[in-house]
Design a protein around this motif. Structure first.
Motif, PDB file in Angstrom:
ATOM      1  N   VAL A 113       0.864  -1.170   0.000  1.00  0.00           N
ATOM      2  CA  VAL A 113       0.000   0.000   0.000  1.00  0.00           C
ATOM      3  C   VAL A 113       0.903   1.222   0.000  1.00  0.00           C
ATOM      4  O   VAL A 113       1.874   1.280   0.759  1.00  0.00           O
ATOM      5  CB  VAL A 113      -0.910   0.042   1.246  1.00  0.00           C
ATOM      6  N   LEU A 114       0.595   2.223  -0.853  1.00  0.00           N
ATOM      7  CA  LEU A 114       1.474   3.382  -0.966  1.00  0.00           C
ATOM      8  C   LEU A 114       0.652   4.638  -1.202  1.00  0.00           C
ATOM      9  O   LEU A 114      -0.230   4.667  -2.057  1.00  0.00           O
ATOM     10  CB  LEU A 114       2.469   3.163  -2.110  1.00  0.00           C
ATOM     11  N   PHE A 115       0.965   5.692  -0.449  1.00  0.00           N
ATOM     12  CA  PHE A 115       0.280   6.977  -0.536  1.00  0.00           C
ATOM     13  C   PHE A 115       0.881   7.807  -1.668  1.00  0.00           C
ATOM     14  O   PHE A 115       2.097   7.791  -1.882  1.00  0.00           O
ATOM     15  CB  PHE A 115       0.423   7.707   0.798  1.00  0.00           C
ATOM     16  N   ASN A 116       0.024   8.563  -2.396  1.00  0.00           N
ATOM     17  CA  ASN A 116       0.511   9.348  -3.534  1.00  0.00           C
ATOM     18  C   ASN A 116       0.885  10.781  -3.182  1.00  0.00           C
ATOM     19  O   ASN A 116       1.185  11.576  -4.065  1.00  0.00           O
ATOM     20  CB  ASN A 116      -0.523   9.351  -4.666  1.00  0.00           C
ATOM     21  N   GLY A 117       0.866  11.125  -1.880  1.00  0.00           N
ATOM     22  CA  GLY A 117       1.250  12.458  -1.475  1.00  0.00           C
ATOM     23  C   GLY A 117       0.147  13.481  -1.620  1.00  0.00           C
ATOM     24  O   GLY A 117       0.321  14.649  -1.277  1.00  0.00           O
ATOM     25  N   ASP A 118      -1.016  13.072  -2.128  1.00  0.00           N
ATOM     26  CA  ASP A 118      -2.113  14.001  -2.346  1.00  0.00           C
ATOM     27  C   ASP A 118      -3.327  13.556  -1.534  1.00  0.00           C
ATOM     28  O   ASP A 118      -3.500  13.965  -0.404  1.00  0.00           O
ATOM     29  CB  ASP A 118      -2.426  14.084  -3.843  1.00  0.00           C
ATOM     30  N   TYR A 121      -4.411   6.426  -1.844  1.00  0.00           N
ATOM     31  CA  TYR A 121      -3.441   5.345  -1.810  1.00  0.00           C
ATOM     32  C   TYR A 121      -3.632   4.454  -3.037  1.00  0.00           C
ATOM     33  O   TYR A 121      -4.718   4.417  -3.626  1.00  0.00           O
ATOM     34  CB  TYR A 121      -3.642   4.450  -0.582  1.00  0.00           C
ATOM     35  N   MET A 122      -2.581   3.714  -3.377  1.00  0.00           N
ATOM     36  CA  MET A 122      -2.765   2.601  -4.295  1.00  0.00           C
ATOM     37  C   MET A 122      -2.486   1.308  -3.543  1.00  0.00           C
ATOM     38  O   MET A 122      -1.476   1.196  -2.831  1.00  0.00           O
ATOM     39  CB  MET A 122      -1.870   2.673  -5.525  1.00  0.00           C
ATOM     40  N   VAL A 123      -3.406   0.369  -3.670  1.00  0.00           N
ATOM     41  CA  VAL A 123      -3.240  -0.968  -3.114  1.00  0.00           C
ATOM     42  C   VAL A 123      -2.811  -1.877  -4.258  1.00  0.00           C
ATOM     43  O   VAL A 123      -3.501  -1.983  -5.272  1.00  0.00           O
ATOM     44  CB  VAL A 123      -4.553  -1.482  -2.492  1.00  0.00           C
ATOM     45  N   VAL A 140      -7.630   3.943  -3.293  1.00  0.00           N
ATOM     46  CA  VAL A 140      -8.465   4.202  -2.126  1.00  0.00           C
ATOM     47  C   VAL A 140      -8.160   5.617  -1.655  1.00  0.00           C
ATOM     48  O   VAL A 140      -6.987   5.979  -1.479  1.00  0.00           O
ATOM     49  CB  VAL A 140      -8.178   3.201  -0.984  1.00  0.00           C
ATOM     50  N   THR A 141      -9.172   6.434  -1.437  1.00  0.00           N
ATOM     51  CA  THR A 141      -8.938   7.794  -0.968  1.00  0.00           C
ATOM     52  C   THR A 141      -8.546   7.788   0.502  1.00  0.00           C
ATOM     53  O   THR A 141      -8.746   6.802   1.214  1.00  0.00           O
ATOM     54  CB  THR A 141     -10.183   8.683  -1.146  1.00  0.00           C
ATOM     55  N   ARG A 164       5.921  -5.192  -6.263  1.00  0.00           N
ATOM     56  CA  ARG A 164       6.293  -4.086  -5.395  1.00  0.00           C
ATOM     57  C   ARG A 164       6.185  -2.795  -6.194  1.00  0.00           C
ATOM     58  O   ARG A 164       6.170  -2.821  -7.432  1.00  0.00           O
ATOM     59  CB  ARG A 164       7.720  -4.251  -4.854  1.00  0.00           C
ATOM     60  N   MET A 165       6.139  -1.645  -5.509  1.00  0.00           N
ATOM     61  CA  MET A 165       5.991  -0.388  -6.232  1.00  0.00           C
ATOM     62  C   MET A 165       6.667   0.750  -5.483  1.00  0.00           C
ATOM     63  O   MET A 165       6.945   0.671  -4.281  1.00  0.00           O
ATOM     64  CB  MET A 165       4.519  -0.057  -6.454  1.00  0.00           C
TER      65      MET A 165
END
Length: 201
Positions: A113-118, A121-123, A140-141, A164-165
């Motif tokens: 899970v990674l947050f886009n800074g805005d 998230y992307m799962v 996911v917001t 992975r991302m």
């Protein structure tokens, strides 16, 4: 606690650490969490993040600057693995209710899970079709709402596994191992647009 505690994940929020793990204290695997100070002190008690029927395991964590987001692989329906999520405050309180992210009843396994800074998230997850494992994503917001539906990152007729991302401020790069040549595994990748107003491609 009694039973196994294993497969921990940890993230730093700029002040404290947050640890999540799969926990067998209740006779099946659940997801628990604990805030830890930079001095190594436990901040309050551990918390039950997901304690539904059957197993909840393999937690993944991200942080949006305000709250944590935990996603995990979930066997609550007893016939297939889904993905669920839960937001947690930096005080260790559950923020709203847990919610389904991917609930197809197939075999799905959350990878990251990674947050886009805005504001989302992307799962990243693996999904098993009849012939192979494929790589999918779901946005996911930060308020815990699904943004669109699951989208395909790679669904070739081969095994694609352990994705992975990373995020560069504009796009995500997802990478995975794939036996496309039929004899051994190579590394493949795909860029995905990460902005809240953009469409993943």
């Amino acid at each position: 606690s009694p039973g196994d505690q294993q497969r921990p994940e940890v993230i730093f929020d700029g002040i404290n650490y947050f640890v999540a793990w799969e926990d067998f204290r209740n006779g099946n695997f659940d997801i628990y969490g604990q805030i830890v100070s930079t001095a190594g002190a436990l901040m309050g008690s551990d918390i039950g993040i997901a304690t539904a029927l059957h197993d909840q395991d393999r937690p993944r964590i991200s942080f949006d600057g305000t709250s944590y987001f935990v996603a995990w692989t979930d066997f609550r329906i007893g016939t297939g693995y889904d993905i669920y999520g839960q937001r947690v405050t930096t005080s260790g309180l559950l923020l709203g209710s847990e919610f389904g992210i991917v609930t197809t009843g197939e075999y799905t396994d959350v990878s990251q899970v990674l947050f886009n800074g805005d504001n989302r998230y992307m799962v990243l997850f693996n999904n098993e079709d009849p012939d192979s494992y494929d790589v999918y994503g779901q946005f996911v917001t930060t308020s815990g709402v699904l943004s669109g539906g699951p989208f395909i990152i790679s669904n070739n007729s081969y095994i694609e596994q352990r994705p992975r991302m990373a995020f560069d401020g504009t796009n995500y790069l997802a990478v995975w191992g794939e036996n496309r040549n039929g004899t051994d595994y190579d590394i493949y990748g795909q860029l995905i647009s990460g902005g809240i107003t953009n469409t993943p491609t």
